[in-house]
Design an enzyme around this catalytic site. Structure first.
Site, PDB file in Angstrom:
ATOM      1  N   GLY A  19      -8.114  -5.777   5.507  1.00 43.25           N
ATOM      2  CA  GLY A  19      -8.245  -4.830   4.397  1.00 43.25           C
ATOM      3  C   GLY A  19      -8.220  -3.364   4.769  1.00 43.25           C
ATOM      4  N   ASN A  21      -5.711  -1.337   4.628  1.00 43.46           N
ATOM      5  CA  ASN A  21      -4.989  -0.609   3.574  1.00 43.46           C
ATOM      6  C   ASN A  21      -5.825  -0.539   2.299  1.00 43.46           C
ATOM      7  OD1 ASN A  21      -2.099   0.253   4.300  1.00 43.46           O
ATOM      8  ND2 ASN A  21      -2.275  -1.790   5.218  1.00 43.46           N
ATOM      9  N   ARG A  76      -0.567 -22.801 -10.846  1.00 43.52           N
ATOM     10  CA  ARG A  76      -0.217 -23.710 -11.940  1.00 43.52           C
ATOM     11  C   ARG A  76      -0.914 -23.362 -13.245  1.00 43.52           C
ATOM     12  NH1 ARG A  76       1.942 -27.081  -8.119  1.00 43.52           N
ATOM     13  NH2 ARG A  76       0.240 -27.725  -6.790  1.00 43.52           N
ATOM     14  N   LEU A  98      -1.193 -12.607   1.172  1.00 41.93           N
ATOM     15  CA  LEU A  98      -0.249 -13.526   1.795  1.00 41.93           C
ATOM     16  C   LEU A  98       0.249 -14.662   0.906  1.00 41.93           C
ATOM     17  CD1 LEU A  98      -1.671 -13.566   5.416  1.00 41.93           C
ATOM     18  CD2 LEU A  98       0.024 -12.060   4.373  1.00 41.93           C
ATOM     19  N   ASN A 115       4.080  -3.723  -3.385  1.00 41.29           N
ATOM     20  CA  ASN A 115       3.688  -4.350  -2.120  1.00 41.29           C
ATOM     21  C   ASN A 115       4.037  -3.416  -0.974  1.00 41.29           C
ATOM     22  OD1 ASN A 115       2.953  -6.470  -0.270  1.00 41.29           O
ATOM     23  ND2 ASN A 115       5.132  -6.870   0.050  1.00 41.29           N
ATOM     24  N   HIS A 117       5.208  -3.660   3.020  1.00 41.25           N
ATOM     25  CA  HIS A 117       5.707  -4.600   4.025  1.00 41.25           C
ATOM     26  C   HIS A 117       5.829  -3.857   5.351  1.00 41.25           C
ATOM     27  CE1 HIS A 117       7.631  -8.270   5.356  1.00 41.25           C
ATOM     28  NE2 HIS A 117       8.470  -7.501   6.029  1.00 41.25           N
ATOM     29  N   ASP A 158       9.824 -10.082  -1.062  1.00 36.52           N
ATOM     30  CA  ASP A 158      10.240  -8.839  -0.389  1.00 36.52           C
ATOM     31  C   ASP A 158      11.572  -8.285  -0.882  1.00 36.52           C
ATOM     32  OD1 ASP A 158       7.945  -8.967   1.212  1.00 36.52           O
ATOM     33  OD2 ASP A 158       8.959 -10.198   2.707  1.00 36.52           O
ATOM     34  N   GLU A 187       1.248   3.144   7.318  1.00 34.87           N
ATOM     35  CA  GLU A 187       0.831   2.567   6.031  1.00 34.87           C
ATOM     36  C   GLU A 187      -0.318   3.373   5.424  1.00 34.87           C
ATOM     37  OE1 GLU A 187       2.077  -2.076   6.500  1.00 34.87           O
ATOM     38  OE2 GLU A 187       0.039  -1.588   7.074  1.00 34.87           O
TER      39      GLU A 187
HETATM   40  C1  GAR Z   1      -0.302  -4.754   6.709  1.00 36.07           C
HETATM   41  O1  GAR Z   1       0.332  -4.309   7.873  1.00 36.07           O
HETATM   42  C2  GAR Z   1       0.722  -5.134   5.658  1.00 36.07           C
HETATM   43  O2  GAR Z   1       1.900  -4.390   5.720  1.00 36.07           O
HETATM   44  C3  GAR Z   1       1.001  -6.565   6.011  1.00 36.07           C
HETATM   45  O3  GAR Z   1      -0.256  -7.099   6.345  1.00 36.07           O
HETATM   46  C4  GAR Z   1      -1.044  -6.063   6.950  1.00 36.07           C
HETATM   47  C5  GAR Z   1      -2.419  -6.094   6.329  1.00 36.07           C
HETATM   48  O4  GAR Z   1      -3.286  -5.254   7.039  1.00 36.07           O
HETATM   49  N1  GAR Z   1       1.614  -7.264   4.932  1.00 36.07           N
HETATM   50  C6  GAR Z   1       2.561  -8.192   5.104  1.00 36.07           C
HETATM   51  O5  GAR Z   1       2.929  -8.564   6.201  1.00 36.07           O
HETATM   52  C7  GAR Z   1       3.130  -8.754   3.804  1.00 36.07           C
HETATM   53  N2  GAR Z   1       4.332  -9.479   4.053  1.00 36.07           N
HETATM   54  P1  GAR Z   1      -4.664  -4.790   6.407  1.00 36.07           P
HETATM   55  O6  GAR Z   1      -5.387  -6.050   5.930  1.00 36.07           O
HETATM   56  O7  GAR Z   1      -5.393  -4.148   7.534  1.00 36.07           O
HETATM   57  O8  GAR Z   1      -4.372  -3.858   5.272  1.00 36.07           O
END
Ligand code: GAR
Length: 203
Positions: A19, A21, A76, A98, A115, A117, A158, A187
């Site tokens: 978490g 981000n 569902r 995820l 989102n 990525h 994506d 990010e």
């Molecule tokens: C981040 O780097 C995000 O871009 C990635 O998961 C990480 C979560 O980090 N997301 C993906 O790979 C989605 N396909 P965080 O929990 O420290 O924010």
């Protein structure tokens, strides 16, 4: 500037992991500072599919309510659309979430789910491409650079319209961990601002 009469836009942050981000988003929108309050946006709900996700602790720190979602109901059932609408949520931010977002949720929040990525889409995206799997593939392919993509979520993994990309170098001695650190920095620097701009452009 938002005056006290206009309600703040309520966003839900969906996250499955540590978490970092999500923390940046709460710091940006939910801090008790004039700059944060004036944005007129608040993280009103943190949603997770994991009962022990680090993001839940961060939500508690910021006194943001949390919702743990159930797989069966998410995929569902009604995908929690009613619960989200009842809470007044009008925008969803995925931050390391995820599970694939079901069509019912995408249709209910059409164009209002974004989102982040950890790579330069359209490369290194799709099912199974998350976190360190992405960085390992980028390194294995000896890419000279990687980066981040912030995009609108549609029904294909994506695939949605890109809102923002930023790049960083990949060094020959990088490991997934060192590259992940560089990507996280990008990010954290850009995601909250791009979310703010995207919400304001829709108002
Ligand atoms: C981040 O780097 C995000 O871009 C990635 O998961 C990480 C979560 O980090 N997301 C993906 O790979 C989605 N396909 P965080 O929990 O420290 O924010």
């Amino acid at each position: 500037m938002t005056n006290s009469a206009s309600p703040r836009t309520k966003i839900a942050v969906f996250a499955s992991g540590a978490g970092s981000n999500a923390r940046k988003l709460m710091e940006y929108f939910n801090s008790n500072t004039p700059a944060s309050q004036e944005k007129g946006i608040e993280v009103a709900l943190v949603v997770s599919n994991k009962i022990d996700a680090g993001v839940l602790q961060i939500a508690a720190e910021y006194q943001v309510p949390t919702l743990i979602i159930d797989k069966e109901k998410f995929f569902r059932g009604n995908a929690y659309v009613d619960e989200l609408k009842q809470t007044g949520i009008s925008f969803i931010v995925l931050a390391g979430f995820l599970w694939k977002v079901p069509a019912a949720l995408i249709q209910a929040f059409s164009g209002s789910i974004v989102n982040i990525h950890p790579a330069l889409l359209p490369k290194y995206g799709g099912k199974g491409m998350y976190g360190n799997f992405v960085h390992e593939s980028v390194i294995a392919n000896k890419e000279p650079e990687s980066g981040i993509t912030i995009h609108v979520v549609d029904e294909v993994y994506d695939n949605g319209v890109h809102l923002f990309q930023a790049t960083c170098p990949v060094f020959p001695d990088d490991t997934a961990a060192t590259l992940a650190q560089r990507i996280h920095k990008l990010e954290h620097e850009h995601y909250p601002r791009v979310v703010e701009e995207t919400i304001k452009a829709k108002r």
